[in-house]
Design a protein around this motif. Structure first.
Motif, PDB file in Angstrom:
ATOM      1  N   PRO A  18      72.698  78.168 -21.694  1.00  0.00           N
ATOM      2  CA  PRO A  18      71.945  77.654 -20.545  1.00  0.00           C
ATOM      3  C   PRO A  18      70.722  76.825 -20.946  1.00  0.00           C
ATOM      4  CG  PRO A  18      72.444  79.966 -20.230  1.00  0.00           C
ATOM      5  CD  PRO A  18      72.832  79.622 -21.630  1.00  0.00           C
ATOM      6  N   PHE A  19      70.063  77.210 -22.023  1.00  0.00           N
ATOM      7  CA  PHE A  19      68.888  76.478 -22.485  1.00  0.00           C
ATOM      8  C   PHE A  19      69.259  75.065 -22.926  1.00  0.00           C
ATOM      9  CE2 PHE A  19      66.234  75.179 -26.114  1.00  0.00           C
ATOM     10  CZ  PHE A  19      65.018  75.047 -25.465  1.00  0.00           C
ATOM     11  N   THR A  20      70.258  74.940 -23.777  1.00  0.00           N
ATOM     12  CA  THR A  20      70.603  73.609 -24.310  1.00  0.00           C
ATOM     13  C   THR A  20      71.265  72.732 -23.253  1.00  0.00           C
ATOM     14  OG1 THR A  20      72.686  74.466 -25.175  1.00  0.00           O
ATOM     15  CG2 THR A  20      70.821  74.381 -26.679  1.00  0.00           C
ATOM     16  N   TYR A  21      72.072  73.318 -22.377  1.00  0.00           N
ATOM     17  CA  TYR A  21      72.749  72.492 -21.385  1.00  0.00           C
ATOM     18  C   TYR A  21      71.835  72.066 -20.246  1.00  0.00           C
ATOM     19  CZ  TYR A  21      77.177  73.446 -23.662  1.00  0.00           C
ATOM     20  OH  TYR A  21      78.202  73.523 -24.554  1.00  0.00           O
ATOM     21  N   SER A  22      70.708  72.732 -20.069  1.00  0.00           N
ATOM     22  CA  SER A  22      69.787  72.319 -19.012  1.00  0.00           C
ATOM     23  C   SER A  22      68.738  71.320 -19.516  1.00  0.00           C
ATOM     24  CB  SER A  22      69.098  73.537 -18.397  1.00  0.00           C
ATOM     25  OG  SER A  22      68.284  74.166 -19.373  1.00  0.00           O
ATOM     26  N   LEU A  23      68.680  71.089 -20.821  1.00  0.00           N
ATOM     27  CA  LEU A  23      67.668  70.176 -21.356  1.00  0.00           C
ATOM     28  C   LEU A  23      67.774  68.742 -20.836  1.00  0.00           C
ATOM     29  CD1 LEU A  23      67.199  71.282 -25.068  1.00  0.00           C
ATOM     30  CD2 LEU A  23      65.620  71.538 -23.167  1.00  0.00           C
ATOM     31  N   PRO A  24      68.975  68.119 -20.775  1.00  0.00           N
ATOM     32  CA  PRO A  24      69.022  66.743 -20.254  1.00  0.00           C
ATOM     33  C   PRO A  24      68.505  66.640 -18.819  1.00  0.00           C
ATOM     34  CG  PRO A  24      71.065  67.257 -21.374  1.00  0.00           C
ATOM     35  CD  PRO A  24      70.287  68.534 -21.277  1.00  0.00           C
ATOM     36  N   ALA A  25      68.906  67.582 -17.970  1.00  0.00           N
ATOM     37  CA  ALA A  25      68.445  67.542 -16.580  1.00  0.00           C
ATOM     38  C   ALA A  25      66.944  67.806 -16.501  1.00  0.00           C
ATOM     39  CB  ALA A  25      69.210  68.564 -15.742  1.00  0.00           C
ATOM     40  N   ARG A  26      66.451  68.706 -17.310  1.00  0.00           N
ATOM     41  CA  ARG A  26      65.010  69.003 -17.324  1.00  0.00           C
ATOM     42  C   ARG A  26      64.211  67.784 -17.760  1.00  0.00           C
ATOM     43  NH1 ARG A  26      60.491  69.361 -16.512  1.00  0.00           N
ATOM     44  NH2 ARG A  26      59.022  70.921 -17.201  1.00  0.00           N
ATOM     45  N   TYR A  27      64.710  67.070 -18.746  1.00  0.00           N
ATOM     46  CA  TYR A  27      64.036  65.866 -19.222  1.00  0.00           C
ATOM     47  C   TYR A  27      63.993  64.801 -18.130  1.00  0.00           C
ATOM     48  CZ  TYR A  27      62.799  61.948 -22.215  1.00  0.00           C
ATOM     49  OH  TYR A  27      62.163  60.873 -22.763  1.00  0.00           O
ATOM     50  N   LEU A  28      65.074  64.666 -17.367  1.00  0.00           N
ATOM     51  CA  LEU A  28      65.131  63.646 -16.316  1.00  0.00           C
ATOM     52  C   LEU A  28      64.177  63.936 -15.160  1.00  0.00           C
ATOM     53  CD1 LEU A  28      68.928  62.863 -16.135  1.00  0.00           C
ATOM     54  CD2 LEU A  28      67.099  61.403 -17.001  1.00  0.00           C
ATOM     55  N   VAL A  29      63.781  65.186 -14.985  1.00  0.00           N
ATOM     56  CA  VAL A  29      62.846  65.520 -13.903  1.00  0.00           C
ATOM     57  C   VAL A  29      61.521  64.803 -14.108  1.00  0.00           C
ATOM     58  CG1 VAL A  29      61.475  67.395 -12.916  1.00  0.00           C
ATOM     59  CG2 VAL A  29      63.902  67.715 -13.317  1.00  0.00           C
TER      60      VAL A  29
END
Length: 122
Positions: free
Chosen positions: A61-72
């Motif tokens: 969950p940590f690694t797969y949420s990083l791209p979306a978190r960065y786009l925020v």
């Protein structure tokens, strides 16, 4: 992350939609090709131990949420997002399909190609 981006910017970017679409495709593929996932080395050899459990609950969950978190918080060009997501999906699909194909050939009695090495490991 989509809700947070909409809260901060007032709209969702195309890049965010694409990241979420690729993540949905990845989840769908894992469920569709469950046979390939369940025959990977970490499941068959190690069993479902502490490391695999920890990885499923924390690392994935940590690694797969990083791209979306960065786009925020950052605006990113669409081409870079498409390239990154395409490479991630391609890598996973190719590696799992290769392993599954080799296992099916072994079950049918075919001898897989073996790479010869000059060194031996014990």
């Amino acid at each position: 992350m989509m809700a947070k981006e909409k809260e901060l910017k007032g709209h969702n970017s195309t890049s965010m939609y694409i990241v979420n679409a690729f993540q949905g495709l990845y989840v769908w593929d894992a469920l569709y090709d469950e046979e390939a996932v369940l025959t990977t080395m970490d499941v068959t050899t190690d069993g479902f131990g502490f490391m695999l459990c920890f990885g499923d609950l924390a690392w994935v969950p940590f690694t797969y949420s990083l791209p979306a978190r960065y786009l925020v918080t950052h605006d990113l060009r669409l081409k870079l997002i498409l390239l990154w997501q395409h490479l991630r999906c391609w890598e996973c699909l190719v590696s799992l399909s290769s392993v599954l194909l080799t296992r099916k050939k072994i079950c049918l009695g075919e001898i897989p190609r073996v790479l010869q090495s000059d060194t031996l490991t014990v």
